[in-house]
Design a protein around this motif. Structure first.
Motif, PDB file in Angstrom:
ATOM      1  N   ARG A  61       0.827  -1.214   0.000  1.00 43.54           N
ATOM      2  CA  ARG A  61       0.000   0.000   0.000  1.00 43.54           C
ATOM      3  C   ARG A  61       0.856   1.257   0.000  1.00 43.54           C
ATOM      4  NH1 ARG A  61      -4.727  -1.462   4.471  1.00 43.54           N
ATOM      5  NH2 ARG A  61      -5.618  -3.256   3.329  1.00 43.54           N
ATOM      6  N   LEU A  62       1.922   1.246   0.801  1.00 40.64           N
ATOM      7  CA  LEU A  62       2.809   2.412   0.826  1.00 40.64           C
ATOM      8  C   LEU A  62       3.490   2.600  -0.517  1.00 40.64           C
ATOM      9  CD1 LEU A  62       4.339   4.659   2.325  1.00 40.64           C
ATOM     10  CD2 LEU A  62       6.006   2.927   3.035  1.00 40.64           C
ATOM     11  N   ILE A  63       3.918   1.501  -1.112  1.00 46.32           N
ATOM     12  CA  ILE A  63       4.616   1.590  -2.398  1.00 46.32           C
ATOM     13  C   ILE A  63       3.697   2.167  -3.465  1.00 46.32           C
ATOM     14  CG2 ILE A  63       5.708   0.223  -4.217  1.00 46.32           C
ATOM     15  CD1 ILE A  63       6.639  -1.694  -1.968  1.00 46.32           C
ATOM     16  N   ILE A  64       2.447   1.728  -3.478  1.00 46.79           N
ATOM     17  CA  ILE A  64       1.488   2.236  -4.459  1.00 46.79           C
ATOM     18  C   ILE A  64       1.255   3.736  -4.257  1.00 46.79           C
ATOM     19  CG2 ILE A  64      -0.929   2.121  -5.189  1.00 46.79           C
ATOM     20  CD1 ILE A  64      -0.812  -0.897  -4.568  1.00 46.79           C
ATOM     21  N   ARG A  65       1.217   4.162  -2.995  1.00 42.08           N
ATOM     22  CA  ARG A  65       0.895   5.561  -2.693  1.00 42.08           C
ATOM     23  C   ARG A  65       2.026   6.523  -3.050  1.00 42.08           C
ATOM     24  NH1 ARG A  65      -0.776   4.782   2.042  1.00 42.08           N
ATOM     25  NH2 ARG A  65       1.034   5.370   3.286  1.00 42.08           N
ATOM     26  N   VAL A  66       3.276   6.154  -2.749  1.00 37.27           N
ATOM     27  CA  VAL A  66       4.376   7.108  -2.934  1.00 37.27           C
ATOM     28  C   VAL A  66       5.246   6.799  -4.140  1.00 37.27           C
ATOM     29  CG1 VAL A  66       4.425   7.494  -0.446  1.00 37.27           C
ATOM     30  CG2 VAL A  66       6.041   5.884  -1.456  1.00 37.27           C
ATOM     31  N   GLY A  67       5.092   5.620  -4.739  1.00 38.59           N
ATOM     32  CA  GLY A  67       5.933   5.269  -5.866  1.00 38.59           C
ATOM     33  C   GLY A  67       7.075   4.368  -5.455  1.00 38.59           C
ATOM     34  N   HIS A  68       7.518   3.543  -6.398  1.00 39.04           N
ATOM     35  CA  HIS A  68       8.511   2.528  -6.100  1.00 39.04           C
ATOM     36  C   HIS A  68       9.869   3.112  -5.705  1.00 39.04           C
ATOM     37  CE1 HIS A  68       5.475  -0.026  -7.791  1.00 39.04           C
ATOM     38  NE2 HIS A  68       6.225  -1.099  -7.671  1.00 39.04           N
ATOM     39  N   ILE A  69      10.308   4.127  -6.421  1.00 36.65           N
ATOM     40  CA  ILE A  69      11.645   4.664  -6.156  1.00 36.65           C
ATOM     41  C   ILE A  69      11.683   5.361  -4.805  1.00 36.65           C
ATOM     42  CG2 ILE A  69      13.399   6.280  -6.947  1.00 36.65           C
ATOM     43  CD1 ILE A  69      12.466   5.724  -9.809  1.00 36.65           C
ATOM     44  N   ARG A  70      10.674   6.164  -4.509  1.00 35.06           N
ATOM     45  CA  ARG A  70      10.639   6.837  -3.205  1.00 35.06           C
ATOM     46  C   ARG A  70      10.529   5.819  -2.072  1.00 35.06           C
ATOM     47  NH1 ARG A  70       7.252  10.774  -5.976  1.00 35.06           N
ATOM     48  NH2 ARG A  70       8.341  12.764  -6.156  1.00 35.06           N
ATOM     49  N   ALA A  71       9.707   4.811  -2.268  1.00 38.91           N
ATOM     50  CA  ALA A  71       9.556   3.797  -1.229  1.00 38.91           C
ATOM     51  C   ALA A  71      10.873   3.074  -0.997  1.00 38.91           C
ATOM     52  CB  ALA A  71       8.463   2.801  -1.620  1.00 38.91           C
ATOM     53  N   TYR A  72      11.555   2.699  -2.085  1.00 37.04           N
ATOM     54  CA  TYR A  72      12.837   2.009  -1.923  1.00 37.04           C
ATOM     55  C   TYR A  72      13.830   2.898  -1.177  1.00 37.04           C
ATOM     56  CZ  TYR A  72      16.884  -0.903  -2.984  1.00 37.04           C
ATOM     57  OH  TYR A  72      17.984  -1.706  -2.870  1.00 37.04           O
ATOM     58  N   ALA A  73      13.893   4.175  -1.534  1.00 38.15           N
ATOM     59  CA  ALA A  73      14.816   5.086  -0.856  1.00 38.15           C
ATOM     60  C   ALA A  73      14.491   5.187   0.632  1.00 38.15           C
ATOM     61  CB  ALA A  73      14.762   6.460  -1.513  1.00 38.15           C
ATOM     62  N   ALA A  74      13.200   5.206   0.969  1.00 38.38           N
ATOM     63  CA  ALA A  74      12.816   5.299   2.380  1.00 38.38           C
ATOM     64  C   ALA A  74      13.223   4.043   3.138  1.00 38.38           C
ATOM     65  CB  ALA A  74      11.306   5.520   2.492  1.00 38.38           C
ATOM     66  N   TYR A  75      12.953   2.876   2.567  1.00 38.53           N
ATOM     67  CA  TYR A  75      13.321   1.628   3.232  1.00 38.53           C
ATOM     68  C   TYR A  75      14.837   1.507   3.384  1.00 38.53           C
ATOM     69  CZ  TYR A  75       8.524   0.030   2.349  1.00 38.53           C
ATOM     70  OH  TYR A  75       7.164  -0.099   2.317  1.00 38.53           O
ATOM     71  N   ALA A  76      15.572   1.842   2.337  1.00 36.36           N
ATOM     72  CA  ALA A  76      17.029   1.737   2.392  1.00 36.36           C
ATOM     73  C   ALA A  76      17.603   2.701   3.425  1.00 36.36           C
ATOM     74  CB  ALA A  76      17.636   2.004   1.014  1.00 36.36           C
ATOM     75  N   SER A  77      17.044   3.905   3.516  1.00 32.44           N
ATOM     76  CA  SER A  77      17.510   4.864   4.520  1.00 32.44           C
ATOM     77  C   SER A  77      17.244   4.351   5.933  1.00 32.44           C
ATOM     78  CB  SER A  77      16.820   6.213   4.318  1.00 32.44           C
ATOM     79  OG  SER A  77      17.150   6.762   3.056  1.00 32.44           O
ATOM     80  N   LEU A  78      16.066   3.762   6.138  1.00 32.93           N
ATOM     81  CA  LEU A  78      15.750   3.183   7.449  1.00 32.93           C
ATOM     82  C   LEU A  78      16.725   2.061   7.790  1.00 32.93           C
ATOM     83  CD1 LEU A  78      13.954   2.836   9.940  1.00 32.93           C
ATOM     84  CD2 LEU A  78      12.422   1.416   8.538  1.00 32.93           C
TER      85      LEU A  78
END
Length: 431
Positions: A61-78
């Motif tokens: 759901r988060l990936i769909i809402r913000v987009g794949h690249i932004r979601a990946y960047a957020a997860y990798a930063s975490l």
């Protein structure tokens, strides 16, 4: 064209898994060096798999809402933050909480990468794509183990290297411009219904989790407690993963010719024998044969989940395959959470060799169960077997990459993809 579109996610996969593979073993080695109890180490490992399954099923759901690249960047930063915090605060309960969050973020990363591959593939090339994905995934995991040879687990440096790998893995995706898939929920199949439809598949998936959860989380303890230097621990863990990578496909092709339950039964029996040899061989013989034994043991253990998935696909209707994969992944994940919690009880009673006693018990119980199931239900005719596809138990997105899921009409073809939110907002399409 497909390989060009896949270059970014596959490069990110390799960079991230190099650090991720080293990190998994690093934690066990560090906790063992800190004289932490094996039960606490098992808890830390179980927490990771708990977070992984949450991330795999929730993060879409988060990936769909913000987009794949932004979601990946957020997860990798975490993950970068969590990796560094592990090195700064060495305390098992704290680490268990951090591993839960880390598993959640890692599940999200896998959803991004696998859904990206889904939209970049076609039914004609998905088999080759899955093979390439498996080779890169397990090859990078094995290489990550070998990186431990050149680090000191008692300082912050290796944790920082893992954090650097998570951060660098964002770069290939951030510089890419591709379309990403619209995620479609498959027809759900209830867990109880799935147990009724394919009991052997569910039982094998659960046992696979019992085995692999303990292998990832506790096997380094056996070697460290046996007095092996860090370089040998790294070599042995790499051999286990390489065994899983090299033997899955030939074993899977064998299962296309015979009743898959029989093949899984034989794998379980061989795994039991290998585990007992690691316990019963004299010390000098065991040391000499350890590399071969753990290579073969890894091949047996890592092959059970994809075989159980293929067996389930043989027994179910095509429209049930994708939904059933979620149930099988859940069974595996529950096993992977329980395994690191159960195995320490055997290790406390027997010593480090108790881990292989635990492996032998899991293998023997699964073999006995499948032998009973063979008497309860006739085998699937060979003409109805789906072609074996090696599948890692990462996320429910992976099954959509399999050619056999196209029979259900559920896989999302590339022509149905929509522009990623990152691309749509930051760089409008030019006419």
């Amino acid at each position: 064209m497909t390989l060009t579109r896949l270059l970014s996610p596959l490069t990110s996969l390799v960079i991230f898994i190099l650090g991720h593979g080293m990190f998994n073993t690093l934690l066990t080695v560090r906790l063992s060096a800190e004289q932490v109890s094996v039960q606490a180490i098992g808890l830390v490992s179980a927490a990771y798999f708990g977070g992984l399954v949450l991330g795999a099923f929730v993060n879409a759901r988060l990936i769909i809402r913000v987009g794949h690249i932004r979601a990946y960047a957020a997860y990798a930063s975490l993950l970068c933050f969590l990796f560094l915090l592990h090195g700064m605060v060495v305390e098992p309960i704290t680490w268990a909480a951090l591993r839960l969050l880390g598993g959640f973020a890692t599940g999200g990363l896998f959803v991004v990468l696998e859904s990206w591959m889904l939209v970049s593939s076609t039914p004609a090339n998905r088999g080759r794509l899955m093979s390439l994905y498996m080779i890169l995934l397990y090859g990078s995991l094995a290489m990550g183990q070998l990186l431990l040879k050149w680090v000191d687990p008692m300082v912050l440096t290796p944790f920082a290297l893992c954090a650097m790998a998570a951060t660098l893995s964002v770069v290939p995706l951030a510089l890419a411009r591709v379309s990403t898939p619209a995620m479609v929920a498959p027809q759900r199949v209830g867990v109880l219904e799935l147990i009724r439809l394919t009991p052997a598949g569910m039982g094998s998936s659960f046992t696979s989790g019992l085995l692999l959860g303990a292998i990832y989380g506790l096997l380094p303890i056996y070697f460290t407690d046996s007095g092996a230097p860090l370089a040998r621990v790294a070599d042995m863990m790499a051999l286990v993963i390489l065994g899983g990578m090299c033997l899955q496909y030939p074993i899977g092709r064998l299962s296309d010719r015979y009743d898959r339950r029989l093949v899984i039964l034989l794998l379980s029996a061989v795994l039991t024998v290998l585990a007992l040899l690691m316990v019963g061989l004299p010390g000098t013989w065991r040391d000499a044969a350890a590399g071969t034994l753990v290579f073969l043991l890894g091949g047996m253990a890592f092959s059970i989940y994809p075989l159980s998935l293929s067996h389930a696909c043989d027994e179910l209707r095509p429209d049930q395959v994708l939904g059933a994969n979620q149930g099988l992944l859940l069974a595996y994940s529950l096993g992977a959470m329980i395994g690191p919690l159960l195995a320490p009880f055997v290790m406390v009673q027997v010593g480090p060799e108790g881990l292989f006693v635990y492996f032998a018990l899991c293998g023997a119980l699964l073999a006995a169960y499948l032998g009973w199931r063979k008497r309860q239900r006739a085998p699937i005719p060979l003409a109805e077997h789906q072609v074996f596809i090696p599948v890692p138990p990462n996320t429910p997105m992976t099954p959509e990459l399999e050619p056999r899921t196209d029979l259900a009409g559920e896989a999302v073809p590339a022509s149905f993809s929509t522009p990623d939110a990152d691309v749509a907002t930051e760089e409008p399409t030019r006419g």
